[in-house]
Design an enzyme around this catalytic site. Structure first.
Site, PDB file in Angstrom:
ATOM      1  N   SER A  64       0.793  -1.234   0.000  1.00  0.00           N
ATOM      2  CA  SER A  64       0.000   0.000   0.000  1.00  0.00           C
ATOM      3  C   SER A  64       0.825   1.285   0.000  1.00  0.00           C
ATOM      4  CB  SER A  64      -0.938   0.012   1.201  1.00  0.00           C
ATOM      5  OG  SER A  64      -2.019  -0.843   0.961  1.00  0.00           O
ATOM      6  N   LYS A  67       0.367   3.421  -2.912  1.00  0.00           N
ATOM      7  CA  LYS A  67      -0.864   4.185  -3.170  1.00  0.00           C
ATOM      8  C   LYS A  67      -0.661   5.700  -3.303  1.00  0.00           C
ATOM      9  CE  LYS A  67      -3.880   0.710  -1.010  1.00  0.00           C
ATOM     10  NZ  LYS A  67      -4.581   0.376   0.254  1.00  0.00           N
ATOM     11  N   TYR A 189      -3.266  -3.003 -10.480  1.00  0.00           N
ATOM     12  CA  TYR A 189      -3.094  -2.513  -9.104  1.00  0.00           C
ATOM     13  C   TYR A 189      -2.281  -3.505  -8.270  1.00  0.00           C
ATOM     14  CZ  TYR A 189      -4.355  -2.209  -4.179  1.00  0.00           C
ATOM     15  OH  TYR A 189      -4.298  -2.188  -2.804  1.00  0.00           O
ATOM     16  N   TYR A 241      -5.125   4.538   7.725  1.00  0.00           N
ATOM     17  CA  TYR A 241      -6.448   3.902   7.789  1.00  0.00           C
ATOM     18  C   TYR A 241      -7.183   4.272   9.065  1.00  0.00           C
ATOM     19  CZ  TYR A 241      -3.790   1.069   4.521  1.00  0.00           C
ATOM     20  OH  TYR A 241      -2.965   0.646   3.518  1.00  0.00           O
ATOM     21  N   VAL A 259       1.206  -3.735   3.904  1.00  0.00           N
ATOM     22  CA  VAL A 259       1.066  -4.999   4.641  1.00  0.00           C
ATOM     23  C   VAL A 259       2.316  -5.867   4.653  1.00  0.00           C
ATOM     24  CG1 VAL A 259      -1.440  -5.336   4.601  1.00  0.00           C
ATOM     25  CG2 VAL A 259      -0.049  -6.168   2.706  1.00  0.00           C
TER      26      VAL A 259
HETATM   27  N1  GLN Z   1      -1.937  -5.375  -2.103  1.00  0.00           N
HETATM   28  C1  GLN Z   1      -2.543  -5.232  -0.823  1.00  0.00           C
HETATM   29  C2  GLN Z   1      -4.056  -5.325  -0.924  1.00  0.00           C
HETATM   30  O1  GLN Z   1      -4.617  -4.748  -1.791  1.00  0.00           O
HETATM   31  C3  GLN Z   1      -2.132  -3.911  -0.226  1.00  0.00           C
HETATM   32  C4  GLN Z   1      -2.761  -3.675   1.127  1.00  0.00           C
HETATM   33  C5  GLN Z   1      -1.875  -2.950   2.092  1.00  0.00           C
HETATM   34  O2  GLN Z   1      -0.663  -2.896   1.970  1.00  0.00           O
HETATM   35  N2  GLN Z   1      -2.473  -2.442   3.135  1.00  0.00           N
HETATM   36  O3  GLN Z   1      -4.698  -5.994  -0.145  1.00  0.00           O
END
Ligand code: GLN
Length: 421
Positions: A64, A67, A189, A241, A259
């Protein structure tokens, strides 16, 4: 002398090592095999110096943390208006993969949750998943300052089990937030999330944001100021988040977690920070990563809302000097400093013909301060019939143009000054 900074970073790392609660993410099977004991910390300054400690050269998937960058590229490629029409900027207070969209419009609430990030991915240039992923990889390589590549096993592992993100993609398609094939967009993505980076790379990317979009080592501008401000703003309000409020109050800098265990943080104008440790807390943020950031903020006073000590006045003093009145300014002049200068000039009893502003000890002037200062020059010239002289050896106020055809005389030493008459 040996710099104390690496020693300090090592100490911070060792102190946070035992905060090893939480668990490695396993909903992406490939991430479950990460070594949970890895821990790393890296800082990069706006002039491109990186300090590292721990496993800072171990690669992991960006997840993430991609993003905010994909959102920045989307703004660049598709324009603010188009992107804002389809992706909101409000914190959702929900988990990263919550299937939630704004009630009527179907807009994802922000680009930091998966729904918004999947939409943002579709706004990057490219006809299909592979082209957009390649566009992303190229830009990220420029920010990191080295050629990055995708981790194929993380990519296929996530794609094989991406039911939830595919569901989000189809919902976005239903609301026309996505205008193309949702499977292709989600695929792109997920590829974007599988970019392999090190903690060192992330700190360089963070420093590029801290530097207003200019890569600190190559000097290349990768983004405009406004896009950087937009990206940092959504990181600040939505990057962590449902822990965003906690993060804001305890750490207080814009940040984004992933993550795989990375967290990237940006202190605008000062430093880019990255940490890595794979075990995650209940919000999906690296447990030790959060601890590392808390410790750095505490020790180094990084919190953005920390009120800086009110600086010494930018006006060192003013006094008559022959036929001139000299105002000596110093430091970095922003709104509050410029206001003090305006007030003092307005109240001063200016007897001679000339007014000299000595800027030789000024090292920065913000845009609003420059405009206020030039207005002072204009009024002194037109209303008070003064000749205004800038002692500005370093060209701090470059090309001073006060409007109405008024340009102050610029000199680089008081020896160059000769009275008007
Ligand atoms: N690729 C992961 C997902 O879409 C990214 C989520 C994250 O890093 N919080 O679930």
């Amino acid at each position: 002398m040996r710099s104390p900074i690496p020693d300090y970073l090592q100490e911070v790392l060792d102190d946070c090592r035992n905060a090893d609660g939480g668990a490695v993410a396993d909903y992406i099977p490939e991430l479950a095999s990460a070594d949970p004991d890895r821990i790393a910390l890296a800082l990069t300054t706006p002039d491109g110096t990186t300090y590292c400690s721990g496993d800072a050269d171990v690669e992991f998937s960006i997840q993430s943390i991609s993003k905010p960058f994909a959102y920045g590229i989307a703004l660049l490629d598709s324009g603010f208006e188009n992107v804002l029409a389809k992706i909101g900027v409000e914190p959702s207070g929900e988990a990263f993969n919550e299937i939630s969209l704004e009630e009527n419009s179907g807009r994802p609430r922000n680009p930091m949750i998966n729904a918004g990030a999947i939409a943002a991915h579709s706004f990057m240039d490219g006809k299909n998943a592979d082209e957009r992923a390649e566009r992303f990889r190229e830009r990220m390589s420029m920010a990191a300052g080295r050629e990055l590549s995708y981790d194929e096993s993380v990519f296929t592992s996530e794609l094989d089990t991406a039911y939830r993100n595919i569901a989000i993609g189809y919902m976005l398609r239903t609301h026309n937030i996505l205008e193309t094939d949702p499977d292709d967009v989600v695929r792109g993505y997920i590829r974007q999330c599988s970019l392999s980076v090190t903690t060192r790379d992330l700190s360089m990317m963070a420093a590029t944001l801290a530097n207003g979009g200019v890569q600190p080592v190559t000097g290349r501008r990768l983004s405009g100021d406004r896009a950087v401000r937009q990206v940092l703003s959504v990181m600040m309000t939505c990057g962590m988040y449902d822990a965003a409020g906690d993060w804001m109050t305890t750490v207080g800098i814009p940040a984004k977690s992933g993550v795989a265990g990375g967290i990237l943080g940006v202190l605008p104008g000062q430093v880019g920070i990255a940490v890595f440790s794979p075990r995650l807390d209940s919000h999906g943020n690296s447990t030790r990563g959060v601890k590392l950031f808390e410790r750095l903020t505490e020790d180094m006073g990084l919190h953005l809302m920390e009120v800086p000590p009110v600086g010494r006045s930018v006006l060192r003093g003013h006094s008559p000097h022959g036929a001139a009145h000299v105002f000596g300014l110093q430091g970095s002049i922003r709104f509050a400093g410029a206001e003090a200068v305006v007030r003092q000039v307005a109240e001063a009893d200016l007897s001679g013909d000339d007014v000299i502003f000595d800027l030789s000890r000024v090292h920065g002037v913000s845009d609003v301060a420059r405009r206020m200062f030039l207005e002072v020059v204009r009024r002194l010239t037109l209303e008070d019939r003064k000749r205004v002289i800038l002692l500005d050896p370093d060209g701090i106020v470059d090309e001073p143009d006060a409007g109405d055809g008024i340009r102050p005389v610029v000199i680089s030493s008081l020896d160059d000054y000769s009275p008007a008459r």
